[in-house]
Write a protein that holds these residues in place. Structure first.
Motif, PDB file in Angstrom:
ATOM      1  N   UNK A  23      29.355  89.247  19.512  1.00  0.00           N
ATOM      2  CA  UNK A  23      28.380  88.427  20.251  1.00  0.00           C
ATOM      3  C   UNK A  23      28.307  87.023  19.660  1.00  0.00           C
ATOM      4  N   UNK A  24      28.267  86.915  18.334  1.00  0.00           N
ATOM      5  CA  UNK A  24      28.221  85.600  17.698  1.00  0.00           C
ATOM      6  C   UNK A  24      29.461  84.786  18.050  1.00  0.00           C
ATOM      7  N   UNK A  25      30.606  85.438  18.055  1.00  0.00           N
ATOM      8  CA  UNK A  25      31.842  84.729  18.374  1.00  0.00           C
ATOM      9  C   UNK A  25      31.842  84.229  19.827  1.00  0.00           C
ATOM     10  N   UNK A  26      31.265  85.015  20.717  1.00  0.00           N
ATOM     11  CA  UNK A  26      31.198  84.634  22.134  1.00  0.00           C
ATOM     12  C   UNK A  26      30.220  83.496  22.377  1.00  0.00           C
ATOM     13  N   UNK A  27      29.081  83.538  21.680  1.00  0.00           N
ATOM     14  CA  UNK A  27      27.991  82.629  22.020  1.00  0.00           C
ATOM     15  C   UNK A  27      27.802  81.461  21.052  1.00  0.00           C
ATOM     16  N   UNK A  28      28.527  81.455  19.931  1.00  0.00           N
ATOM     17  CA  UNK A  28      28.401  80.350  18.973  1.00  0.00           C
ATOM     18  C   UNK A  28      29.751  79.670  18.720  1.00  0.00           C
ATOM     19  N   UNK A  29      30.597  79.652  19.751  1.00  0.00           N
ATOM     20  CA  UNK A  29      31.855  78.912  19.698  1.00  0.00           C
ATOM     21  C   UNK A  29      32.784  79.416  18.594  1.00  0.00           C
ATOM     22  N   UNK A  30      32.870  80.755  18.492  1.00  0.00           N
ATOM     23  CA  UNK A  30      33.835  81.424  17.611  1.00  0.00           C
ATOM     24  C   UNK A  30      33.752  81.004  16.137  1.00  0.00           C
ATOM     25  N   UNK A  31      32.591  81.127  15.518  1.00  0.00           N
ATOM     26  CA  UNK A  31      32.491  80.788  14.094  1.00  0.00           C
ATOM     27  C   UNK A  31      33.131  81.865  13.226  1.00  0.00           C
ATOM     28  N   UNK A  32      33.410  81.519  11.978  1.00  0.00           N
ATOM     29  CA  UNK A  32      33.841  82.533  11.019  1.00  0.00           C
ATOM     30  C   UNK A  32      32.632  83.393  10.660  1.00  0.00           C
ATOM     31  N   UNK A  33      32.826  84.703  10.690  1.00  0.00           N
ATOM     32  CA  UNK A  33      31.733  85.623  10.362  1.00  0.00           C
ATOM     33  C   UNK A  33      32.040  86.296   9.035  1.00  0.00           C
ATOM     34  N   UNK A  34      31.157  86.130   8.073  1.00  0.00           N
ATOM     35  CA  UNK A  34      31.283  86.798   6.782  1.00  0.00           C
ATOM     36  C   UNK A  34      30.217  87.884   6.718  1.00  0.00           C
ATOM     37  N   UNK A 148      17.521  86.277  21.150  1.00  0.00           N
ATOM     38  CA  UNK A 148      18.270  85.350  21.984  1.00  0.00           C
ATOM     39  C   UNK A 148      19.009  86.021  23.139  1.00  0.00           C
ATOM     40  N   UNK A 149      19.610  87.174  22.898  1.00  0.00           N
ATOM     41  CA  UNK A 149      20.497  87.748  23.910  1.00  0.00           C
ATOM     42  C   UNK A 149      19.749  88.433  25.041  1.00  0.00           C
ATOM     43  N   UNK A 150      20.500  88.846  26.066  1.00  0.00           N
ATOM     44  CA  UNK A 150      19.922  89.491  27.232  1.00  0.00           C
ATOM     45  C   UNK A 150      19.850  91.010  27.095  1.00  0.00           C
ATOM     46  N   UNK A 151      20.384  91.543  26.010  1.00  0.00           N
ATOM     47  CA  UNK A 151      20.346  92.999  25.786  1.00  0.00           C
ATOM     48  C   UNK A 151      18.908  93.425  25.567  1.00  0.00           C
ATOM     49  N   UNK A 152      18.502  94.502  26.221  1.00  0.00           N
ATOM     50  CA  UNK A 152      17.099  94.902  26.178  1.00  0.00           C
ATOM     51  C   UNK A 152      16.866  96.307  25.630  1.00  0.00           C
TER      52      UNK A 152
END
Length: 405
Positions: A23-34, A148-152
């Protein structure tokens, strides 16, 4: 969002944090996730975590060994105060400040732009994590996808995971929301959301740290715990560090159905929440400490400590561990423990913790003074004490009768 190049994620490998990576990669312009996992004693939950995190999209995984820090810096000092929140022994709340502190350390080391967590917008943990992060990195951006997301729902989370090929260890039917560390295991959700439903203690797979009292042995287990200045130092005569004492007591308590708690508690966010907790070793340790304090702490100190324990528990529960007032209360608690040295013997039987004896070289208990037999105590001394203690009542009565001079 384009300025977010690197995100440190509090990662457990559970449902929430597993889907946060894609989700972070989709919505935050593909950042590196540690991904950062705090080892707080959850054991098997750490198995295969690195492979899963990287397969899901993280660049690396840190596993921080936080067990002894959590036990020595948070759990034992809280036990010394006798802190309980509505009978809850604060298992989840104990771990959060230590994990958050570790997240900040990794974020600074890696030069991250943000820290993310998988806490919901309904719960307490979002507050606990973020207060600790603000304490050590007030300038750090915090990303909370649940806000933030639409998941409920958890079902929609599972849908998202399946659509993004995220491997899960749970199904829709067994997706209790759980939190586990050395001290406890919590269960929330599914049938437990109805306070009228009975927890399925005897159902295989529900309890993980022990058995239900009904399934416990018919023969009692005895255990002795030694304390030095309030600190647990030995079990059954064997010296060991505090975290190993908890492990040992978890084993003994779990086998005997000790430490189950089913409560509807008051969350910080204003709603009531039903949870089932397993805290076998913690329940034993708290009881042993309370029993030893009965004979080693004077009345005024004990009563003051009981009052402050409520405030202390609120601070822990409310995420305010790293605050001056908590530190001051911990200093008070430590001062009260100077003479809390001795040995407590307990009997564990089908969910019950029964006191079987307590001794201390610093006891305030005098058999000679309290005995029903002949002693050195002068019972006539009570007359003057009662006259002085009851003087205000006597004066009130004389006034009401018109006899006060």
């Amino acid at each position: 969002m384009s300025e977010i190049k690197k995100v440190v994620l509090a990662y457990s490998g559970g449902l929430d944090t597993s889907i946060i990576i894609p989700w972070l990669k989709e919505h935050y312009n593909n950042p590196e996730i540690i991904a950062v996992a705090g080892d707080v004693g959850q054991n098997d939950e750490l198995e295969g975590l690195e492979e899963k995190a990287i397969k899901t999209g993280a660049s690396k995984l840190y596993v921080l060994d936080l067990v002894d820090e959590m036990v020595d810096d948070v759990i034992i000092p809280s036990m010394m105060m006798g802190a309980k929140y509505e009978d809850y022994l604060l298992g989840t709340a104990f771990a959060r400040p230590i994990i958050a502190k570790g997240l900040v350390e990794i974020a600074k080391k890696e030069g991250a732009d943000a820290i993310a967590h998988g806490c919901t917008g309904k719960g307490n943990d979002q507050i606990r994590f973020e207060l600790a992060i603000k304490r050590f990195a007030p300038e750090m951006k915090i990303i909370a996808p649940w806000r933030e997301w639409d998941i409920k729902s958890r079902n929609e989370e599972i849908d998202y995971a399946e659509a993004h090929n995220v491997p899960l260890k749970i199904s829709r039917e067994t997706s209790y929301s759980k939190d586990k560390n050395l001290w406890h295991l919590s269960h929330e959700g599914l049938d437990l959301e109805d306070p009228a439903s009975e927890p399925q203690y005897d159902k295989p797979g529900f309890l993980e740290m022990g058995v239900s009292p009904a399934m416990a042995p018919d023969e009692a287990t005895y255990v002795t715990i030694d304390f030095e200045k309030g600190w647990p130092v030995a079990v059954d005569g064997e010296k060991m560090k505090a975290s190993d004492i908890i492990r040992k007591l978890n084993d003994l308590g779990g086998k005997n159905g000790i430490g189950l708690l089913d409560i509807v508690e008051n969350r910080m966010t204003g709603m009531k929440d039903r949870g089932v907790y397993e805290t076998p070793g913690g329940a034993i340790l708290y009881r042993a400490h309370e029993v030893l304090e009965m004979i080693t702490i004077d009345k005024d100190t004990k009563h003051m400590k009981q009052k402050l324990a409520v405030d202390f528990a609120d601070l822990v529960y409310n995420g305010k561990w790293f605050t001056p007032v908590r530190e001051a209360l911990s200093a008070f608690a430590a001062e009260t423990q100077k003479y809390v040295t001795g040995q407590v013997k307990l009997k564990l039987y089908k969910g019950n913790i029964i006191t079987s004896g307590v001794t201390s070289p610093d006891t305030l208990y005098s058999e000679d003074i309290v005995t029903f037999q002949e002693s050195d105590y002068n019972q006539n001394d009570a007359t003057g004490f009662i006259n002085l203690w009851g003087l205000p009542d006597t004066i009130l009565a004389l006034r009401d009768q018109g006899k006060l001079k």
